[in-house]
Design an enzyme around this catalytic site. Structure first.
Site, PDB file in Angstrom:
ATOM      1  N   GLU A 102       0.849  -1.156   0.109  1.00  0.00           N
ATOM      2  CA  GLU A 102      -0.003   0.204  -0.136  1.00  0.00           C
ATOM      3  C   GLU A 102       0.894   1.446   0.074  1.00  0.00           C
ATOM      4  OE1 GLU A 102      -2.589  -0.483   3.353  1.00  0.00           O
ATOM      5  OE2 GLU A 102      -4.108  -1.741   2.287  1.00  0.00           O
ATOM      6  N   GLU A 113      -6.910  -8.069  -0.674  1.00  0.00           N
ATOM      7  CA  GLU A 113      -7.108  -8.036   0.895  1.00  0.00           C
ATOM      8  C   GLU A 113      -8.643  -7.452   1.147  1.00  0.00           C
ATOM      9  OE1 GLU A 113      -4.596  -5.810   3.287  1.00  0.00           O
ATOM     10  OE2 GLU A 113      -2.958  -6.098   2.526  1.00  0.00           O
TER      11      GLU A 113
HETATM   12  C1  GLA Z   1      -4.260  -3.008   5.023  1.00  0.00           C
HETATM   13  C2  GLA Z   1      -2.771  -3.648   5.006  1.00  0.00           C
HETATM   14  C3  GLA Z   1      -2.692  -4.667   5.958  1.00  0.00           C
HETATM   15  C4  GLA Z   1      -3.756  -4.461   7.130  1.00  0.00           C
HETATM   16  C5  GLA Z   1      -4.900  -4.033   6.762  1.00  0.00           C
HETATM   17  C6  GLA Z   1      -6.035  -4.004   7.801  1.00  0.00           C
HETATM   18  O1  GLA Z   1      -4.911  -3.177   4.083  1.00  0.00           O
HETATM   19  O2  GLA Z   1      -2.323  -3.663   3.841  1.00  0.00           O
HETATM   20  O3  GLA Z   1      -1.479  -5.058   6.261  1.00  0.00           O
HETATM   21  O4  GLA Z   1      -3.137  -3.757   8.105  1.00  0.00           O
HETATM   22  O5  GLA Z   1      -4.959  -2.899   5.978  1.00  0.00           O
HETATM   23  O6  GLA Z   1      -7.358  -3.650   7.513  1.00  0.00           O
END
Ligand code: GLA
Length: 667
Positions: free
Chosen positions: A159, A311
């Site tokens: 991210e 995710e």
């Molecule tokens: C993000 C991150 C993960 C985690 C999630 C929690 O998407 O990539 O590592 O922190 O958020 O929602």
């Protein structure tokens, strides 16, 4: 490094069906737990896990000293279990030793506060030591694992989106500005340095937009956002090129957060596979709206290529102050909503809930209570459904409606010192998406300079900044028969953030046949009434017709009798204009009228926000996804075989409350 044609290598090596799995962080667990993980992953039909996202301090415990033994074991174990690995570079979380060795690589806030180590993402992307350390660890991973049989894909970083305002950033920002403007005069003109005595006489005087006495310079802010997106992308590309050189057959991606920091159109040219992390932030129907919105965006960024939900959460909706639980069945429905809109699988953060740490209460595929749980049962059930959807891969939804999406417009429209802080880009774009989603339409997002000829209807919410070329593109789109629905605070400025003079909405005056003399933003408790009986909030305008017809007028107040909604025939098409924030029903009525006039293909019968009905088209078949979010059964016309139950469907499919169906359609 030669560019790979985007979309030429888009799928994790060795996987044929839908991807299923999530982030796997075994370095937190004992070998016994690893053995149980393998057994449970098999049971759940997991086929892809993301490993190593935050493992830097375990991989390189001190500078230049690597410990790959544990990762070797994990890779081998997963390989023996038949699970493919999406191997991450751990650069989103440098180890403590790194921050202590290079305090200048810790990020600095706008206020000049240097952050300390203690969380993740504590780095400055412009710090040379950080970039060098990233290249080193990426190279070490590439050397060791590029030919590992379990390796299916590389996941660079996590991210991207961390900003910094330090001196390293100042240096890189100046370089970027020199490349953009060539000489200082051009920069001074673009930033209108004549105002408030901001004329720069030396490049070294230029800073990132740090905290300052009063309003910052909007063009400086906009350029800084452009720069940060480009600089983060350059950091991604450095790692990507190292990984690609080690084995060109492995696709490479990074996971986007739904976040204002990146120009995802530019980024998506540089990834092999578009990957999105998606976490709804409300527990009511907005969770489903947001899911469809994120999925439509990801598919559009992928430009017709496969994309992947990298995710999501099994059982959590984080509202900002409460970690709410996803009701039974909602995880399956959200997963299928993404897949209906083009995702080729569903991955989660994370596999196993940890015993401690900052995200200890983040839901996981294996919860704290273990596998004998509602959540794990649903995880197993989802694995079974996804296995049955293998044949769907490669198909895509089709639509002839698009919403324009532009990161620069987002950044610019929320500039400090603007007429109303209530005008938020995401609110405007999601309102456009929402009215269409609730009526069952699947929508693409498009960039303002894209070829729009395949769309009959294009919505333009608050597209504040637009180039002359993109404006000409939209004008031609209408001239050639397209319908364009523009809403307020669009077309106002050029890419230098300069207002287009002579009347708003500058770039769209001709195609819309209007001229706006003055904005009348509204306070929170104020609203305007239209001659149709509808109401508007947030915004209103003193508008003149210059060829357009008025569809509605303002009633009462100082705009009494002035046009509020307009329609303009232009060439073979029509430009529609909305000068206030209509409530959803009224906005929907206008949009559906435009859709009808434009000859937009109606959504599948029975499709709505309550019950999503989305068709994915392949070369020779189609699949109808029916996702019933409501608490009553829905009966949808369909013919074929439901892949979820295996049942034949004749004439209609009845989907119970909260249920789903995926029908291979008889054609
Ligand atoms: C993000 C991150 C993960 C985690 C999630 C929690 O998407 O990539 O590592 O922190 O958020 O929602």
């Amino acid at each position: 490094m030669t560019e790979r044609e985007p979309g030429s290598l888009t799928w994790p090596r060795g996987l044929s069906g839908m991807c299923y799995g999530g982030d796997y962080n075994p370095e937190q667990w004992s070998l016994q737990v690893w053995a149980e993980d393998m057994e449970l992953m098999r049971r759940a039909k997991v086929n892809l896990v993301t490993v190593g996202v935050f493992s830097w301090s375990r991989l390189e415990p001190s500078p230049g000293v690597y410990r790959f033994d544990w990762l070797d074991q994990v890779m081998d174990l997963l390989h023996q279990t038949g699970i493919r690995v999406n191997l991450a570079t751990p650069t989103a979380s440098p180890p403590p030793w790194f921050s202590f060795a290079h305090p200048d690589a810790l990020p600095v806030t706008r206020d000049g506060v240097r952050l300390w180590h203690g969380s993740r993402d504590t780095y400055c992307v412009c710090a040379p030591a950080y970039r060098e350390a990233c290249r080193r660890i990426a190279q070490a991973l590439a050397d060791r694992y590029a030919d590992h049989p379990a390796l299916a894909m590389w996941h660079v970083h996590n991210e991207y989106g961390t900003w910094c305002y330090c001196d390293h950033v100042a240096v890189r920002f100046r370089q970027w500005l020199r490349a953009r403007y060539g000489d200082l005069d051009a920069l001074n003109e673009a930033w209108n340095g004549a105002f408030w005595s901001q004329w720069y006489s030396d490049w070294d005087q230029i800073l990132p937009p740090r905290a300052t006495q009063y309003l910052p310079n909007p063009t400086q802010m906009l350029d800084f956002r452009r720069f940060m997106s480009a600089e983060l992308l350059a950091a991604y590309q450095e790692q990507r090129d190292i990984l690609r050189a080690a084995n060109p057959d492995i696709p490479i991606t990074t996971n986007y957060m739904f976040y204002p920091g990146l120009d995802n159109w530019a980024w998506s040219q540089q990834v092999d596979l578009t990957a999105l992390d998606h976490y709804p932030s409300a527990t009511d129907q907005r969770a489903e709206e947001q899911t469809a919105f994120g999925a439509d965006l990801a598919r559009s960024w992928a430009r017709g290529h496969p994309w992947l939900l990298m995710e999501q959460a099994t059982s959590l909706i984080y509202t900002g102050d409460v970690i709410a639980t996803k009701e039974p069945g909602r995880m399956l429905r959200h997963s299928l909503s993404h897949i209906a809109r083009g995702s080729e699988g569903a991955l989660f953060f994370q596999w196993r809930a940890p015993v401690a740490g900052a995200e200890v209460y983040h839901s996981a595929m294996v919860p704290h209570a273990g596998p004998a749980t509602r959540v794990f049962k649903e995880v197993v059930a989802l694995g079974e459904v996804l296995e049955r959807l293998e044949e769907v891969r490669g198909s895509v939804p089709r639509t002839d409606v698009a919403i324009l999406w532009d990161a620069e417009a987002w950044w610019a429209v929320e500039s400090a010192g603007f007429p109303s802080t209530r005008v938020r880009y995401l609110d405007a774009v999601s309102a456009a998406h929402r009215v269409l989603w609730r009526a069952g339409y699947v929508v693409d997002f498009a960039r303002p300079d894209a070829d729009l000829s395949r769309y009959r209807l294009v919505l333009v919410p608050s597209l504040y900044v637009i180039s002359d070329e993109a404006a000409a593109n939209l004008t031609n789109y209408v001239a050639n028969g397209g319908h364009l629905v523009v809403s307020f605070f669009s077309g106002i400025a050029d890419p230098r953030h300069h207002v287009r003079l002579g009347g708003y909405p500058g770039a769209f005056r001709t195609v819309l046949g209007i001229r706006v003399e003055e904005f009348h933003p509204l306070l929170d408790d104020a609203q305007v009434t239209l001659s149709t009986g509808d109401t508007g909030r947030i915004w209103s305008e003193h508008l003149h017709l210059e060829g357009a017809e008025a569809l509605a007028h303002y009633v009462g107040g100082c705009l009494d009798g002035q046009p509020a909604l307009t329609r303009h025939r232009w060439g073979k098409g029509v430009g529609w204009y909305v000068s206030t924030r209509l409530d959803d029903d009224a906005y929907g009525r206008l949009v559906f009228r435009a859709a009808e006039e434009a000859g937009v293909t109606p959504p599948p019968t029975g499709a709505s926000g309550e019950c999503e009905v989305v068709r994915r088209w392949g070369a020779h078949s189609s699949w109808l996804f029916v996702i019933n979010h409501s608490d009553r059964p829905h009966h949808i016309p369909a013919e074929g075989v439901d892949l979820v139950t295996g049942a034949e469907v004749r004439g209609q499919v009845s989907v119970p409350a909260g249920g789903v169906a995926v029908i291979r359609e008889a054609r």
